[in-house]
Every structure is written in C-alpha cells, then in structure tokens.
Design a protein around this motif. Structure first.
Motif, short mmCIF file in Angstrom:
data_model
loop_
_atom_site.label_atom_id
_atom_site.label_comp_id
_atom_site.label_asym_id
_atom_site.label_seq_id
_atom_site.Cartn_x
_atom_site.Cartn_y
_atom_site.Cartn_z
N SER A 243 0.82 -1.21 0.00
CA SER A 243 0.00 0.00 0.00
C SER A 243 0.86 1.26 0.00
CB SER A 243 -0.92 -0.01 1.23
OG SER A 243 -1.63 1.20 1.35
N ASP A 244 0.53 2.18 -0.90
CA ASP A 244 1.03 3.56 -0.88
C ASP A 244 2.56 3.68 -0.86
OD1 ASP A 244 -1.63 4.17 -0.81
OD2 ASP A 244 -1.66 4.79 1.29
N ASP A 245 3.27 2.71 -1.43
CA ASP A 245 4.74 2.73 -1.49
C ASP A 245 5.39 2.76 -0.12
OD1 ASP A 245 4.51 2.78 -4.24
OD2 ASP A 245 4.81 4.94 -4.40
N SER A 246 4.62 2.48 0.94
CA SER A 246 5.20 2.60 2.28
C SER A 246 4.95 1.39 3.17
CB SER A 246 4.64 3.84 2.99
OG SER A 246 3.23 3.75 3.14
N LYS A 247 3.90 0.61 2.89
CA LYS A 247 3.57 -0.54 3.74
C LYS A 247 3.44 -1.80 2.88
CE LYS A 247 0.68 2.30 6.81
NZ LYS A 247 -0.70 2.48 7.30
N ALA A 248 3.84 -2.93 3.46
CA ALA A 248 3.68 -4.19 2.74
C ALA A 248 3.69 -5.35 3.73
CB ALA A 248 4.79 -4.38 1.71
N VAL A 249 3.05 -6.43 3.34
CA VAL A 249 3.07 -7.68 4.09
C VAL A 249 3.37 -8.81 3.12
CG1 VAL A 249 1.70 -9.38 5.36
CG2 VAL A 249 1.49 -6.96 5.92
N VAL A 250 4.32 -9.66 3.48
CA VAL A 250 4.60 -10.89 2.73
C VAL A 250 4.65 -12.02 3.75
CG1 VAL A 250 6.24 -12.15 1.29
CG2 VAL A 250 5.90 -9.70 0.93
N GLY A 251 3.93 -13.09 3.48
CA GLY A 251 3.93 -14.19 4.43
C GLY A 251 3.17 -15.40 3.92
N THR A 252 2.46 -16.05 4.84
CA THR A 252 1.77 -17.31 4.53
C THR A 252 0.25 -17.17 4.57
OG1 THR A 252 1.63 -18.08 6.84
CG2 THR A 252 3.69 -18.51 5.65
N ILE A 253 -0.26 -15.96 4.83
CA ILE A 253 -1.67 -15.79 5.19
C ILE A 253 -2.53 -15.50 3.96
CG2 ILE A 253 -3.29 -14.58 6.69
CD1 ILE A 253 -0.82 -13.76 8.39
N ASN A 254 -3.37 -16.46 3.59
CA ASN A 254 -4.30 -16.31 2.46
C ASN A 254 -5.54 -15.54 2.89
OD1 ASN A 254 -2.70 -18.01 0.72
ND2 ASN A 254 -3.55 -19.77 1.81
#
Length: 529
Positions: A453-464
C-alpha cells in the motif's frame, strides 16, 4: 544355459505380479489405511447411534427442539462473523439435533484443549525475548505513523511482536530465486538451522536442501525440521522423522493424524519459517516441493514470493519456531539461540515479523490486512491464491475502494482447487461494483500472499484471504514500513498484473451455469472449507 524370450517375459511377469502383491499388501496394512478405517468406523458408530435413537422419537424430538432453540440463541449472541453464524443456522435448520451437537462438539474443543494451554504457556514464557525498543516506538509515534498504533495492537495481542529497525529485507518474486539464495545461506550456517514448513515433498528442491543439511550435520551444525503432520497422508511417509533422525537431523511432525476423531486436526501448521544462526530468516508462500520452483508443472506457471531478513527482526521468527517446536518438549530453550546482532548494521524502515494462532481470539492476520486497507490513501495491491471472505474483510475491501483507493486483487488464472475457485468468484460482483479491480494470472497459479500500500507498507507471508488461513491455521508474515524492498514488491505486482487479465462483469456472467450454482451452494458452508 539358454533362456528364450518367452521364458524371460514369463519371469518378468511373475516378478511384476509379486511386486504388485507386495504393494497391495503394504497398502492394505499401512498406517494410512488402518487410521482411515478406524476413523470411518467411528463415523459409522455415530450414525448408528442416531439410528438407534429413532426408537425414542418423541423424546428425541423434544430434546432436538430444545437444543435447536438454545443453539439459535447462542448463535445470535455469539461473536462469530455473520457468515459463520448463517452457516451454522443452515446446518441446524436442516438437521437440528446433529447440527446442534456438532456445534457443541466444536466449541468444547475436545482434543486440543491441552494444546491451547501449552501454547499459552509458551507464549508467556517467551515474551521476555520479544520486547519493544522504546526509542523505536518514540520515533514511530513522533512520525504520526499508523504503524505505531499497529505495534500497540500487537502488544495487546497474545503475540508480543516488536517493531525492529536496522534489518535488511530481500524480496524474492519467485520460488526459483528464493531457492538459490536459500542454498547459499544454508551453506554458510555455523551453529544451527531451524526449518518449519507446511509441505515438504521429495524431489529436486528438497533433495538438494537435504544434501546440504546432511553436510551441515557432519560439520556439527544443529539442524531441526518441523513439518505439518497432514503431509504424512500425502507427500512423506509416516516414518520420515525417524529417517531424518538417522542422518542426524532432529525432526517432528506437527499434529500427526491418529485414529481418533478430534477437532485438533482442523488446526494445521501453515507457517514457512527458516532461521539460520539467529542472523538470517526466511518466510513467504514457498513450500519445499518441486512445483514451487517450476520443476514440475501442476497448474501452469507457479507464481510465489518470499522474504529474507538479516538483523534483529530474525529474533521474532526464532521465537515463533521454538514455540511450535516446544509444544511436545518439557521446556523451551531460547536464550542460547539468540544471536548477537551487528549494532552497526543500518537499514531503512521498520520490520515486524508476526504469527497468528487459531488457539486465541486475536485474528491478527486479518486485522493487519484490514488495518492496511483502512489507512490506505492511494492504492492497495493484493496477491492471494484464494478468496473466501468473512463480512469484515469483504467490507474493508469494498469500503477502501468506495472511498477512492485503487484496490487490486491478483488471483490465479489456473486454480489448484476448482470448488474454492468457483466460490471465490461469487465475491467478484460485489467487490467490482465497489470499484475493486480483479486480475487473473493467465500463465498459471498464484500462490503468493502479498499486500502492498502507498509505497510505504507491505506484508509478505503465509496468510491467504480465506477462512482456513484467517481462522484455522498457524500462520506467519512480515509487516514492513518504509523499507527499501517495498519498491521491489511494487514492481513485482505491476509485472504480475501485466501478465494477468482483468475480470469484467461480462466475463463473470459468461461462466457456465454449473459453476455459478456450485459457487452459490458452497458459499453457504464457506467457513467450513
């Protein structure tokens, strides 16, 4: 001595027949078959018990009506999401006695209460190793960042997941790139290698990793491997932990299947964690099987993602691994495995590794996603293999789009599971009416779990984005704020969208009638999938 071709063929045929007999007998008397038969017998006993109760129809009808009324009152006043309540109400409407008893059975949680108590104890015991840095919190608060409030939420949850600075993050836009870097890092290990995966399957990927692990064991490196017990029914043998232990690898299967019906089996270890010497950590969607690196083709091109962390944030993944490993241990040992991190390491932004557990009431995985959607101003791009939404997540997606945020969801063009894919499409119309753009990855299957989001936040993981991940599995992910790798995640989302086809209402309406019907029917039991 001369043996003619006819005799040779006869000998081969007899050997093949003997081999087939041995395979048949092994199948008949295997642990899988025995457990399956015992589970079926228990189900038949339950069905027979209901048939026996038919002799007492009047009393059963009175009890059934009382139970149904009590169940409805409970559901109306429960904290379940709306769709889950509707699903249970439908079951009670169709079969009042069976539906009510099934609800009671699931809520009593027979078979996993001990697991819950043990995990709560381990979380409490390890909280001392996951403390927030007061200076980090002060800087976050002074920046008026919404991430500060997310850290406060983590502190109130059952997890205790601090925000870290000075952690380098490397993003891998494919399983192949992750695999190559993983091998390099494993070869550098000097003290220990801890691995936790949902799926491990014999093949090129696991074979190469296993050879490195064997080498490291010979060098004196401690190696532990934890995998979900469900794969003992599919990709690995029941004695695989013993086979690994023979070569010096400590191994465990989480929640292996036994011959007894239990709600325990509903909670699987879906995490993917690797910790090397406490200094390097990996997570993401990639399991240890050949389809994840496109060495075998199952559903077209397999699109996945992963992260590598180097620095203080690895502590959180170390603790998450040790919590799961220690469920069956007498005590949890953490301190000797904590690394002395390089205080001179400099990296931009903040990193928060976190876990989610089905054993508490905190829907951490879903709440983090919703927090990103609620605070987005420009865009939210999402990659997910599944889309089975509860009312809260569906509302958050729609509301973000309706207030002008560019919300885009990338899903598989070729699904791995057809029925959940048909179910996912039942959400498309409402989402698109609110302005959400949906893309299908035409080359194949998207297994990545990514929010940005917005070039500032991100999540990478296992959660579908489905009930399994958000409610029933042990999961993990990494939340990132203003780290350099976010640019790489953004570029990957754009590249993936360019290979995808946007869904329109016309293409959605043109689905075969049976797909529409199956999707609508299955939606009534979506929380159970």
């Amino acid at each position: 001595m001369i043996i003619d071709n006819k005799s040779t063929n006869k000998i081969k045929a007899l050997r093949l027949l003997d081999k087939s007999r041995r395979s048949f007998l092994r199948g008949i008397f295997s642990r899988t078959t025995v457990i399956s038969i015992l589970l079926i017998l228990q189900l038949l006993f339950i069905i027979a018990s209901f048939a026996w109760l038919d002799h007492y129809r009047i009393w059963v009808a009175m009890i059934e009506r009382a139970l149904a009324i009590a169940t409805v009152l409970y559901l109306v006043n429960s904290e379940m999401d709306a769709l889950s309540r509707v699903t249970w109400l439908i079951l009670v409407m169709i079969a009042p006695l069976l539906g009510s008893l099934f609800l009671i059975y699931t809520k009593l949680d027979w078979g996993y209460r001990g697991l819950k108590l043990r995990m709560n104890h381990l979380v409490d015991a390890s909280s001392q190793y996951l403390q927030d840095n007061l200076e980090t919190l002060r800087v976050l608060k002074s920046n008026t960042s919404t991430t500060y409030h997310l850290v406060q939420y983590f502190d109130r949850s059952r997890g205790d997941f601090p925000a870290y600075q000075n952690t380098e993050v490397t993003y891998f836009p494919s399983g192949e790139e992750f695999f190559e870097e993983l091998k390099k890092q494993l070869l550098k290990a000097e003290e220990y290698i801890f691995m936790e995966f949902f799926i491990i399957a014999e093949g090129k990927m696991w074979g190469e990793i296993l050879r490195i692990l064997e080498q490291k064991v010979r060098e004196g490196v401690e190696v532990r491997v934890l995998y979900d017990g469900m794969i003992e029914f599919s990709t690995l043998s029941f004695d695989y932990t013993q086979r690994l232990e023979k070569i010096g690898i400590k191994a465990k299967a989480f929640s292996p299947i036994s011959p007894f019906i239990s709600t325990y089996y509903n909670y699987r270890d879906h995490r993917k964690i690797i910790v090397i010497d406490g200094k390097v950590g990996f997570t993401g969607g990639v399991n240890l099987a050949d389809e994840y690196i496109n060495k075998i083709n199952r559903f077209g091109h397999w699109k996945d993602t992963a992260l590598m962390l180097e620095g203080e944030a690895v502590d959180s993944f170390l603790v998450l691994f040790l919590q799961m490993w220690s469920i069956t241990e007498r005590q949890m040992v953490v301190k000797p495995y904590l690394a002395k991190h390089d205080k001179k390491r400099k990296a931009n932004g903040y990193v928060i590794p976190y876990g989610d557990s089905p054993l508490d009431t905190d829907k951490i995985g879903e709440n983090v996603y919703i927090d990103i959607l609620n605070h987005a101003r420009e865009y939210v791009y999402i990659m997910t293999p599944y889309l089975i939404l509860d009312s809260e997540m569906e509302h958050a997606l729609c509301f973000a789009a309706e207030r002008g945020v560019d919300v885009r969801i990338i899903m598989p063009g070729i699904p791995d599971k057809k029925v959940p894919y048909m179910l996912a499409k039942t959400y498309f119309s409402k989402l698109m009416r609110s302005g959400v753009k949906i893309y299908l990855y035409t080359p194949g299957f998207v297994h990545a779990k990514v929010f940005i989001s917005d070039d500032s936040k991100a999540v990478v993981g296992t959660i579908n984005l489905d009930y399994r991940s958000l409610y029933h599995h042990f999961e993990c992910a990494t939340y990132m704020y203003k780290v350099d790798a976010i640019r790489d995640i953004y570029d990957d989302c754009i590249q993936t969208m360019r290979k995808s086809k946007r869904v329109t209402q016309e293409t959605l309406d043109s689905r075969p009638t049976h797909e529409k019907l199956i999707g609508l029917l299955v939606k009534t039991i979506a929380p159970l999938m």
